[in-house]
Design an enzyme around this catalytic site. Structure first.
Site, mmCIF file in Angstrom:
data_model
loop_
_atom_site.group_PDB
_atom_site.id
_atom_site.type_symbol
_atom_site.label_atom_id
_atom_site.label_comp_id
_atom_site.label_asym_id
_atom_site.label_seq_id
_atom_site.Cartn_x
_atom_site.Cartn_y
_atom_site.Cartn_z
ATOM 1 C CG ASP A 170 38.053 8.795 3.548
ATOM 2 O OD1 ASP A 170 37.159 9.503 4.037
ATOM 3 O OD2 ASP A 170 38.780 9.183 2.623
ATOM 4 C CD GLU A 404 45.781 13.092 3.727
ATOM 5 O OE1 GLU A 404 46.757 12.624 3.100
ATOM 6 O OE2 GLU A 404 44.603 12.805 3.453
HETATM 7 C C1 DGY Z 1 40.090 9.926 -0.854
HETATM 8 O O1 DGY Z 1 40.084 9.756 -2.069
HETATM 9 O O2 DGY Z 1 40.798 9.298 -0.067
HETATM 10 C C2 DGY Z 1 39.204 10.955 -0.308
HETATM 11 O O3 DGY Z 1 39.387 11.169 1.016
HETATM 12 C C3 DGY Z 1 37.778 10.635 -0.584
HETATM 13 O O4 DGY Z 1 37.054 11.744 -0.229
#
Ligand code: DGY
Length: 438
Positions: A170, A404
């Protein structure tokens, strides 16, 4: 020790499983079904609960749009712990969107082809899983058809993504140069972040970055998520090596599975045609000889983004480089990411000034990318390095738990456990089980 860890991983997955037939990535931070998460989660479940593994896939595919598109989030349930939710995304603007579920109008890496193949590999009851695959495989094929018909405007064999959330990585520093081009046209939106109520803000994207993320979606929404318009107008249009490597790997998995099923010569031929176009294009366009790695290509601004990320090594998993080029990639990996002071594999070049070992995709180690790297290295006979990736992954989870993402710097663990983001994270648990069982 490993048995205990495996038991804990099973508990994480079972706790995140929702009786409606999908598994959330983790509580609070990600309360719905995410596309590529579901794929990795299914692989983990396949080792001890094939019913749930199959359910994960069918539930996701149940939300497929009529044009073959598979959304990145399926909003099965109500939750106010996540932003932006269904009222922001408004997938119903697209005439072929799912009528059954609210979803997003962006996608994520196409992992389902190789996930089906993994389920078949892991299954004890091959007949049962093959029967399951027969009911789902055409939907995955249609998803690939969607990509080749709608996401490859120059007919190159390389598909684009139009949003950083589609990449899965992201807030990687590779997007910074795109944000620069968007800076003056992107408003300061008014919105309430929810992610930073669950996770320390220093481990998440900045609010200005969220403005860019929202702005791209606003442009898509203003055009009813029409692919032709998006290709014409989106300020973010990228050929991503991770995304395309997943597509190529999944194409090959579909070919192999259709061969086992039989009677699908037309689809096998189309898949082979896609492969014979995509693989050479990938090698010609996305390999940077000077850097010794695959890089992203910015289609909107017609320039390569010359930075190395963990996505740069994912073509090993897709069987894309020649053996010789795999050697070049491995040298780059060892030289930049593989020092004795670091866990493999940082998500961004540790030698780059934008490397941040705590911040989401700007440096930390991610278990799904390590899993791809492990199998990729094994593919090319780099068993020792693959074993190091596997052992590093197990060590990080043993030390800190099912986070994560993790800090790649070894020295920091002398003082504290440096797992970041969400805890009891599903794909961390799922892929650990797979690594332990293989
Ligand atoms: C987030 O909201 O960070 C997610 O990874 C988007 O998919």
């Amino acid at each position: 020790m490993e048995r205990k860890l495996r038991e804990k991983a099973k508990k994480v997955l079972n706790a995140n499983y929702n009786e409606e037939g999908f598994t959330i990535p983790c509580e609070g931070l990600y309360p719905f079904q995410w596309k590529w998460d579901s794929g990795f989660i299914a692989i983990g479940f396949a080792h001890f609960d094939m019913f749930k593994a199959k359910k994960e896939v069918t539930t996701l595919l149940d939300a497929q749009w009529e044009n073959g598109f598979i959304p990145h989030i399926v909003f099965h349930n109500e939750s106010d712990s996540y932003f932006p939710g269904p009222d922001f995304h408004k997938s119903e603007l697209h005439p072929l969107a799912s009528k059954k579920y609210k979803t997003t109008g962006i996608t994520q890496p196409p992992v389902l082809g190789f996930v089906l193949q993994e389920l078949y590999r892991i299954a004890n009851d091959k007949i049962d899983v093959l029967n399951f695959i027969k009911t789902e495989i055409d939907k995955v094929y249609n998803n690939h058809k969607y990509f080749y018909e709608n996401r490859d405007p120059n007919n190159e064999g390389l598909v684009y993504i139009y949003h950083n959330w589609e990449s899965g990585t992201d807030n990687s520093p590779i997007w910074d140069s795109v944000w620069e081009t968007m800076e003056k046209d992107t408003p300061h939106y008014k919105f309430e972040r929810r992610d930073t109520t669950h996770v320390d803000a220093s481990q998440r994207p900045s609010s200005r970055e969220y403005d860019y993320y929202l702005h791209i979606i606003e442009i898509a929404k203003a055009n009813n998520y029409d692919d032709v318009k998006i290709a014409e107008l989106s300020p973010f249009l990228i050929q991503d090596p991770l995304f395309n490597a997943m597509l190529i790997k999944s194409n090959q998995a579909l070919i192999d599975l259709y061969k086992i099923i039989g009677n699908n010569d037309d689809k096998i031929k189309t898949l082979k045609d896609w492969q014979s176009k995509s693989k050479p294009a990938f090698n010609d366009k996305l390999f940077d000889k000077e850097l010794g790695a695959y890089v992203h290509y910015d289609l909107r601004n017609e320039r390569p983004i010359r930075m190395i990320t963990s996505s740069s090594f994912s073509p090993l998993f897709g069987g894309i480089p020649s053996q010789e080029r795999a050697g070049v990639l491995v040298n780059t990996l060892k030289a930049k990411f593989g020092g004795d002071d670091k866990y493999l594999c940082a998500s961004f070049d540790p030698e780059n000034e934008n490397f941040n070992p705590k911040k989401y995709w700007r440096g930390p180690v991610w278990v799904n990318l390590n899993w791809l790297l492990y199998y990729g290295l094994m593919n090319y006979g780099y068993d020792d390095l693959a074993l190091r990736v596997k052992n590093d992954t197990i060590e990080l989870i043993t030390k800190c738990g099912f986070y994560e993402y993790f800090d790649p710097r070894k020295e920091i663990y002398k003082k504290e456990c440096s797992g970041y983001g969400g805890n009891n994270f599903s794909w961390t648990a799922a892929l650990l089980i797979d690594l332990l069982d293989n």
